[in-house]
Design a protein around this motif. Structure first.
Motif, short mmCIF file in Angstrom:
data_model
loop_
_atom_site.label_atom_id
_atom_site.label_comp_id
_atom_site.label_asym_id
_atom_site.label_seq_id
_atom_site.Cartn_x
_atom_site.Cartn_y
_atom_site.Cartn_z
N SER A 144 82.05 6.10 -37.97
CA SER A 144 83.11 7.12 -37.84
C SER A 144 83.23 7.95 -39.11
O SER A 144 83.42 9.17 -39.05
N TRP A 145 83.14 7.30 -40.26
CA TRP A 145 83.26 8.01 -41.53
C TRP A 145 82.13 9.03 -41.67
O TRP A 145 82.38 10.18 -42.04
N ILE A 146 80.91 8.62 -41.39
CA ILE A 146 79.78 9.54 -41.49
C ILE A 146 79.95 10.70 -40.51
O ILE A 146 79.76 11.87 -40.88
N LYS A 147 80.35 10.40 -39.28
CA LYS A 147 80.57 11.47 -38.30
C LYS A 147 81.65 12.44 -38.74
O LYS A 147 81.51 13.65 -38.58
N ARG A 148 82.73 11.91 -39.33
CA ARG A 148 83.81 12.78 -39.83
C ARG A 148 83.31 13.68 -40.96
O ARG A 148 83.63 14.87 -41.01
N GLN A 149 82.51 13.10 -41.86
CA GLN A 149 81.98 13.89 -42.97
C GLN A 149 81.07 15.01 -42.46
O GLN A 149 81.11 16.13 -42.96
N LEU A 150 80.26 14.69 -41.48
CA LEU A 150 79.38 15.70 -40.88
C LEU A 150 80.21 16.80 -40.22
O LEU A 150 79.93 17.99 -40.40
N LEU A 192 72.04 16.70 -42.89
CA LEU A 192 72.20 15.57 -43.79
C LEU A 192 70.84 15.02 -44.20
O LEU A 192 70.63 14.68 -45.36
N SER A 193 69.92 14.98 -43.26
CA SER A 193 68.58 14.51 -43.55
C SER A 193 67.92 15.37 -44.64
O SER A 193 67.30 14.84 -45.57
N THR A 251 66.32 11.43 -39.76
CA THR A 251 67.36 11.64 -38.75
C THR A 251 67.51 10.39 -37.88
O THR A 251 68.60 10.12 -37.39
N GLY A 252 66.43 9.63 -37.71
CA GLY A 252 66.51 8.39 -36.95
C GLY A 252 67.45 7.39 -37.59
O GLY A 252 68.26 6.75 -36.91
N ALA A 253 67.34 7.24 -38.91
CA ALA A 253 68.24 6.32 -39.62
C ALA A 253 69.68 6.80 -39.54
O ALA A 253 70.60 6.01 -39.28
#
Length: 75
Positions: free
Chosen positions: A10-16, A26-27, A34-36
């Protein structure tokens, strides 16, 4: 306390979302596939300590927000 797997996702998605970035953006900024990133945002895996530091750098947050125990980003 460190975030749980779904919290990290959720944190990563919010930052994006805040930056209007896709995983590919981000990649490009981190050198992480992008897979990771997809595995992290779906909660299948959590980022390593090294990856957490790359995320902190890309998102412009203090690297101290990353823990060294692979539990990644703290709020």
């Amino acid at each position: 306390p460190a975030l749980t797997d779904p919290d990290i996702a959720s944190w990563i998605k919010r930052q994006l979302a805040r930056r209007e970035w896709a995983a590919v953006d981000l990649s490009r900024r981190t050198g992480i596939s992008t897979g990771a990133i997809s595995e992290w945002t779906t909660g299948k895996r959590i980022p390593s300590s090294q990856s957490c530091l790359r995320l902190a750098d890309a998102f412009g947050v203090d690297p101290d927000t990353c823990s060294g125990d692979h539990s990644c980003i703290r709020l």
